[in-house]
Design a protein around this motif. Sequence first.
Motif, PDB file in Angstrom:
ATOM      1  N   VAL A 637     -71.617 -32.956 -20.788  1.00  0.00           N
ATOM      2  CA  VAL A 637     -71.277 -32.085 -19.668  1.00  0.00           C
ATOM      3  C   VAL A 637     -71.036 -32.918 -18.421  1.00  0.00           C
ATOM      4  N   ASP A 638     -70.524 -32.264 -17.383  1.00  0.00           N
ATOM      5  CA  ASP A 638     -70.365 -32.895 -16.082  1.00  0.00           C
ATOM      6  C   ASP A 638     -71.717 -32.892 -15.368  1.00  0.00           C
ATOM      7  N   SER A 639     -72.095 -34.051 -14.871  1.00  0.00           N
ATOM      8  CA  SER A 639     -73.393 -34.191 -14.216  1.00  0.00           C
ATOM      9  C   SER A 639     -73.204 -34.678 -12.790  1.00  0.00           C
ATOM     10  N   PHE A 640     -73.993 -34.117 -11.895  1.00  0.00           N
ATOM     11  CA  PHE A 640     -73.980 -34.559 -10.500  1.00  0.00           C
ATOM     12  C   PHE A 640     -75.412 -34.539  -9.985  1.00  0.00           C
ATOM     13  N   SER A 641     -75.812 -35.593  -9.278  1.00  0.00           N
ATOM     14  CA  SER A 641     -77.135 -35.602  -8.663  1.00  0.00           C
ATOM     15  C   SER A 641     -77.110 -36.429  -7.390  1.00  0.00           C
ATOM     16  N   MET A 642     -77.974 -36.053  -6.473  1.00  0.00           N
ATOM     17  CA  MET A 642     -78.188 -36.852  -5.277  1.00  0.00           C
ATOM     18  C   MET A 642     -79.647 -36.711  -4.869  1.00  0.00           C
ATOM     19  N   GLU A 643     -80.175 -37.791  -4.269  1.00  0.00           N
ATOM     20  CA  GLU A 643     -81.576 -37.838  -3.883  1.00  0.00           C
ATOM     21  C   GLU A 643     -81.699 -38.447  -2.491  1.00  0.00           C
ATOM     22  N   PRO A 644     -81.355 -37.706  -1.450  1.00  0.00           N
ATOM     23  CA  PRO A 644     -81.479 -38.249  -0.103  1.00  0.00           C
ATOM     24  C   PRO A 644     -82.941 -38.295   0.348  1.00  0.00           C
ATOM     25  N   GLY A 645     -83.237 -39.268   1.175  1.00  0.00           N
ATOM     26  CA  GLY A 645     -84.552 -39.390   1.777  1.00  0.00           C
ATOM     27  C   GLY A 645     -84.417 -39.686   3.254  1.00  0.00           C
ATOM     28  N   PHE A 646     -85.353 -39.151   4.054  1.00  0.00           N
ATOM     29  CA  PHE A 646     -85.276 -39.280   5.502  1.00  0.00           C
ATOM     30  C   PHE A 646     -86.684 -39.476   6.046  1.00  0.00           C
ATOM     31  N   ASN A 647     -86.916 -40.617   6.701  1.00  0.00           N
ATOM     32  CA  ASN A 647     -88.195 -40.903   7.328  1.00  0.00           C
ATOM     33  C   ASN A 647     -88.003 -41.010   8.832  1.00  0.00           C
ATOM     34  N   TRP A 648     -88.819 -40.283   9.581  1.00  0.00           N
ATOM     35  CA  TRP A 648     -88.696 -40.263  11.035  1.00  0.00           C
ATOM     36  C   TRP A 648     -90.071 -40.492  11.647  1.00  0.00           C
ATOM     37  N   ASN A 649     -90.207 -41.599  12.355  1.00  0.00           N
ATOM     38  CA  ASN A 649     -91.411 -41.844  13.137  1.00  0.00           C
ATOM     39  C   ASN A 649     -91.240 -41.137  14.479  1.00  0.00           C
ATOM     40  N   ILE A 650     -91.724 -39.919  14.543  1.00  0.00           N
ATOM     41  CA  ILE A 650     -91.487 -39.076  15.711  1.00  0.00           C
ATOM     42  C   ILE A 650     -92.052 -39.723  16.963  1.00  0.00           C
ATOM     43  N   ASN A 651     -93.227 -40.299  16.841  1.00  0.00           N
ATOM     44  CA  ASN A 651     -93.807 -41.126  17.894  1.00  0.00           C
ATOM     45  C   ASN A 651     -94.784 -42.073  17.232  1.00  0.00           C
ATOM     46  N   THR A 652     -95.567 -42.778  18.019  1.00  0.00           N
ATOM     47  CA  THR A 652     -96.482 -43.779  17.465  1.00  0.00           C
ATOM     48  C   THR A 652     -97.468 -43.166  16.483  1.00  0.00           C
ATOM     49  N   ARG A 653     -97.818 -41.892  16.682  1.00  0.00           N
ATOM     50  CA  ARG A 653     -98.857 -41.267  15.875  1.00  0.00           C
ATOM     51  C   ARG A 653     -98.326 -40.311  14.798  1.00  0.00           C
ATOM     52  N   THR A 654     -97.090 -39.869  14.918  1.00  0.00           N
ATOM     53  CA  THR A 654     -96.584 -38.801  14.055  1.00  0.00           C
ATOM     54  C   THR A 654     -95.439 -39.304  13.188  1.00  0.00           C
ATOM     55  N   GLN A 655     -95.566 -39.113  11.873  1.00  0.00           N
ATOM     56  CA  GLN A 655     -94.526 -39.516  10.931  1.00  0.00           C
ATOM     57  C   GLN A 655     -94.116 -38.325  10.064  1.00  0.00           C
ATOM     58  N   SER A 656     -92.814 -38.229   9.821  1.00  0.00           N
ATOM     59  CA  SER A 656     -92.261 -37.176   8.989  1.00  0.00           C
ATOM     60  C   SER A 656     -91.459 -37.816   7.864  1.00  0.00           C
ATOM     61  N   ASN A 657     -91.725 -37.400   6.612  1.00  0.00           N
ATOM     62  CA  ASN A 657     -91.046 -37.951   5.441  1.00  0.00           C
ATOM     63  C   ASN A 657     -90.507 -36.810   4.582  1.00  0.00           C
ATOM     64  N   LEU A 658     -89.207 -36.834   4.348  1.00  0.00           N
ATOM     65  CA  LEU A 658     -88.562 -35.784   3.570  1.00  0.00           C
ATOM     66  C   LEU A 658     -87.728 -36.403   2.463  1.00  0.00           C
ATOM     67  N   THR A 659     -87.926 -35.928   1.234  1.00  0.00           N
ATOM     68  CA  THR A 659     -87.052 -36.311   0.124  1.00  0.00           C
ATOM     69  C   THR A 659     -86.545 -35.032  -0.542  1.00  0.00           C
ATOM     70  N   PHE A 660     -85.311 -35.099  -1.002  1.00  0.00           N
ATOM     71  CA  PHE A 660     -84.669 -33.935  -1.627  1.00  0.00           C
ATOM     72  C   PHE A 660     -83.966 -34.420  -2.881  1.00  0.00           C
ATOM     73  N   ASN A 661     -84.174 -33.710  -3.970  1.00  0.00           N
ATOM     74  CA  ASN A 661     -83.567 -34.064  -5.246  1.00  0.00           C
ATOM     75  C   ASN A 661     -82.719 -32.881  -5.709  1.00  0.00           C
ATOM     76  N   TYR A 662     -81.426 -33.133  -5.908  1.00  0.00           N
ATOM     77  CA  TYR A 662     -80.498 -32.071  -6.294  1.00  0.00           C
ATOM     78  C   TYR A 662     -79.733 -32.513  -7.535  1.00  0.00           C
ATOM     79  N   ARG A 663     -79.750 -31.680  -8.585  1.00  0.00           N
ATOM     80  CA  ARG A 663     -79.052 -32.014  -9.825  1.00  0.00           C
ATOM     81  C   ARG A 663     -78.315 -30.791 -10.355  1.00  0.00           C
ATOM     82  N   THR A 664     -77.136 -31.036 -10.914  1.00  0.00           N
ATOM     83  CA  THR A 664     -76.402 -29.965 -11.584  1.00  0.00           C
ATOM     84  C   THR A 664     -75.843 -30.488 -12.903  1.00  0.00           C
TER      85      THR A 664
END
Length: 771
Positions: A637-664
């Motif tokens: 079959v036709d396959s497509f996937s992507m796995e973006p990741g995003f890390n943001w150090n909002i300030n010295t004390r606060t960190q945000s980490n996001l990963t997304f996994n998409y497959r079809t």
Amino acid sequence: MKIRIKSILFSLLTLPFMAISSEIITTNTTHLSNLQVPKTDKKIKVDAHIDEAIWQKALKIELNNVTWPYENTRAPVKTEAYVIENGDTLYVAFKAFDPKPHEIRARLTDRDKNWGDDRVAIKIDTYNDHALAYQFFINPLGTQSDVLENELTKSESSSWDVIWDSAGRITKFGYIVEVAIPLRTLNFNDQLDIQQWGMEFVRFYPRDTQLRISHMEIDHDNSCFICQMPTLQGFKGAKQGKNLSFVPTFVSGSSEYRDLSETNDWDTETNTDVGLDIKWGITPDTTLNATFNPDFSQVEADSGQLNVNNTFALFTPEKRSFFLANEDAFSTPVDLIYTRNINNPDFGAKLAGKVDQHSFAGFIANDKSTTFILPGNLGSSLYELDEESTNGAFRYRYAVDKETLIGATSTLRNSDSYSNIITSIDGKYKLTDSDTFNVQIMNSTTDIDSYIIDDMKTGDYGDEQALRAETLNNSDTSYEIDYRHENKDWFVRLTRQDIGKDFRADLAFFNNTDYIKNIVGGGYNWHGNTDDWWSRIQVNGDWDISTNQDGDKIEEEFEIYFSVNGPKQSYVRPGIVIRENTSSRIDTSVLSLKDNTYVFDEKMFTFWGEFQATADIWFGNYFETGKRIDYANNQLVDSFSMEPGFNWNINTRTQSNLTFNYRTLSKGGSNLLVAKLTDYRLSYQFSIRSFLRLSIVYADISRNLDLYNNPDDYNATYKSLSTQLLYSYKVNPQTLFFVGYSDGGYQDDALEDITKDSRSVFLKMSYAWLR
């Protein structure tokens, strides 16, 4: 730790340096032999202020050489390290000058989380035998990471945690870091009057390119960096002391569960218990770890994984401190120990030591239930036996010389109705600085009662596993031979792995059996100069072929990749994968593969890219498109996937980490499968010692069952949501406090919305008594 290879030239700017007394001993990369570490009879307060008179007697070492991504170019910034010891503690201070102090990257983080920051590091090979290095990393705010580098397996583990002290502060000229490492945290031969340790002092300078700056030069044609560390002498009469610690633990929690397919009523379980961890340095070279009535529950949520269109069991990393202790001592070329197989023990004991050229390690732990992998050559599954088991492993290694190692390993899993025993011998020979040869030979013996075999044959564990159950009570052998050539320009890998038809390694993460794999791979590197926009370009690839023991092909794959390290710490790697792959057997009543399998030609284009957009924002994405096997329906079959990741150090004390996994997966323009996984972590660091972390993992899987061969086996819709809120306060890795709440729920075709089926609150405390 390994650095993402990046590049760009930094302007060489000067800054007035703080005056240091002329009594301090100085050195540079041209004179590193026979350096003496001075000794004092005083203690030093670790506060990132190094104006005490005692520092005037320290050995001063200049870090002026870039060792990565370039090979021994002059550092664009000045760094000084000061070294002194008092018989009990190694003290090191760093003065890191920076022409633009406002660009220094430093965050308050939990342990082992400061990898993107400016850092300094101390690397120590206490036996000077080029086998293992202790690594201590500190950022400008004093946050810590500690890592073991294992030369045998070419791996680094940040799961090693010991108690040491550090402090850091940013100044007008850059930053200062001060470190105290108790000698009791290191293994060394204290029968020697004078110690001779391999040591390296390092600074990581992450700007447009992340530079690794050292006091020594590194020959990139020599694949062993530990082997090149210069020797420092000193520590006269140093002793490790009693090295005895008691860590009592207290845990309390309440959990609620319900089976949504049967009832909406909650079942409640409460747990309040105490346990004890003991560490005893029986001799300076031998350590005993023991745990009684331990709480081996996970404190932090595992990262989310998508288990779709996959025929093999998923790997989950170990996080429990007892099993992580001295884990490097059990390392072999083929990993035979996966302690996540041990779910719920009442006790555990572990012994590890090193005497001259001999090293040894062993552990034993019970388990209230027994889970193991049923391997195959086209798939695997998990089997849980409702019996208590005994689990153990022993490892011995002899260093013939600095080029030759030989070892032996044995593992055991045993219950009333089941046992699996592995014996193994292995060897490593370093032919030249660039050429390494590894070999490992293994034998397994399995004994399982007939009622378990009958259950495997009739249960829902897979057709292949049911057939292999007939021959579980057998012995068999396996081996792996691996040759690698690595220099700065090119590298080659030749590997053969041969796994017997009835070979089982049930304490390992071993998905395959009846399997032979040959790999031929290699690549070439181009190296940029400091005035180029790129630092490294690489072309690499490999060809591999897998068959069963009868020579019937399972898979043949060719892959090639092109990669570039560029500005903004960027890394891009496009690639092509071409694979002839087997989906499943046509006649599932026999194990034979010849003329009995569905075979498809998979072709994929892949791309990985990452870059540091700003000092506080990192972005990466894996992308893949092409033709893949749909294992549920035995078709291409036709396959497509992507796995973006995003890390943001909002300030010295606060960190945000996001990963997304998409497959079809799609056929003829219609989607058969759409799977999405979102994993989000938000952390607030009150101080170096305490944080609050929110974790959210959400999965959404939908299938068009009209296009499935066996639609009754699947849900058209499946969604799950799990959350965790965790507060942590750590005085050190053993004196800590956790409190948290977690819940989870799901939705399938029988439920209209995501409905909770679990929720819990928990508390854990421990305190380290050290002597």
